[in-house]
Design a protein around this motif. Sequence first.
Motif, PDB file in Angstrom:
ATOM      1  N   ARG A  11      11.177  -1.698  -2.861  1.00 16.31           N
ATOM      2  CA  ARG A  11       9.830  -1.591  -3.439  1.00 16.31           C
ATOM      3  C   ARG A  11       9.719  -2.277  -4.803  1.00 16.31           C
ATOM      4  NH1 ARG A  11      10.541   3.948  -1.566  1.00 16.31           N
ATOM      5  NH2 ARG A  11       9.474   4.134   0.424  1.00 16.31           N
ATOM      6  N   ASN A  22       3.305  -5.883  -6.275  1.00 17.23           N
ATOM      7  CA  ASN A  22       3.118  -4.503  -5.809  1.00 17.23           C
ATOM      8  C   ASN A  22       3.446  -4.418  -4.326  1.00 17.23           C
ATOM      9  OD1 ASN A  22       2.121  -3.647  -8.370  1.00 17.23           O
ATOM     10  ND2 ASN A  22       0.206  -4.650  -7.869  1.00 17.23           N
ATOM     11  N   SER A  23       4.697  -4.149  -4.018  1.00 19.46           N
ATOM     12  CA  SER A  23       5.100  -4.156  -2.611  1.00 19.46           C
ATOM     13  C   SER A  23       5.451  -2.769  -2.100  1.00 19.46           C
ATOM     14  CB  SER A  23       6.285  -5.105  -2.406  1.00 19.46           C
ATOM     15  OG  SER A  23       7.426  -4.627  -3.066  1.00 19.46           O
ATOM     16  N   GLN A  24       5.504  -2.696  -0.789  1.00 18.07           N
ATOM     17  CA  GLN A  24       5.886  -1.490  -0.058  1.00 18.07           C
ATOM     18  C   GLN A  24       7.135  -1.815   0.750  1.00 18.07           C
ATOM     19  OE1 GLN A  24       2.485  -0.984   2.488  1.00 18.07           O
ATOM     20  NE2 GLN A  24       1.209  -0.117   0.854  1.00 18.07           N
ATOM     21  N   CYS A  50       3.407  -6.511   0.442  1.00 17.31           N
ATOM     22  CA  CYS A  50       2.277  -5.859  -0.218  1.00 17.31           C
ATOM     23  C   CYS A  50       1.451  -5.154   0.857  1.00 17.31           C
ATOM     24  CB  CYS A  50       1.434  -6.873  -0.991  1.00 17.31           C
ATOM     25  SG  CYS A  50       0.516  -8.026   0.058  1.00 17.31           S
ATOM     26  N   ALA A  51       0.505  -4.326   0.439  1.00 20.19           N
ATOM     27  CA  ALA A  51      -0.290  -3.544   1.396  1.00 20.19           C
ATOM     28  C   ALA A  51      -1.039  -4.438   2.373  1.00 20.19           C
ATOM     29  CB  ALA A  51      -1.259  -2.636   0.645  1.00 20.19           C
ATOM     30  N   HIS A  54       1.524  -6.112   4.734  1.00 18.52           N
ATOM     31  CA  HIS A  54       2.117  -5.061   5.564  1.00 18.52           C
ATOM     32  C   HIS A  54       1.169  -4.684   6.704  1.00 18.52           C
ATOM     33  CE1 HIS A  54       4.489  -0.974   5.461  1.00 18.52           C
ATOM     34  NE2 HIS A  54       4.497  -1.528   6.666  1.00 18.52           N
TER      35      HIS A  54
END
Length: 92
Positions: A11, A22-24, A50-51, A54
């Motif tokens: 993350r 800003n990653s997941q 990222c959102a 993803h």
Amino acid sequence: MRDSKRLAEIRKLPCVRCGNPNSQAAHSNSAKHGKGRGIKSSDLFVIPLCAICHAAFDRFELGNRAESEAMFEKWLVKTELMMNLKDQDDVF
């Protein structure tokens, strides 16, 4: 396999697709990595996305299943390289 430390490190990396910071932690959608109905793949098969990327990846908007699996394999290699570089930076 579950590894909360690895997920936290993933993350911290930028999105492997677009570079968004800003990653997941995005798990593989492939059965060969342990994915099943209602079961996430192993935490060994996780990449930073990222959102937006993803969601697109999980909905197969970036390609069909075979194309998505091929992309994921390339991104997994890139993720490991990014983690190794980060580890080297932490040493120096």
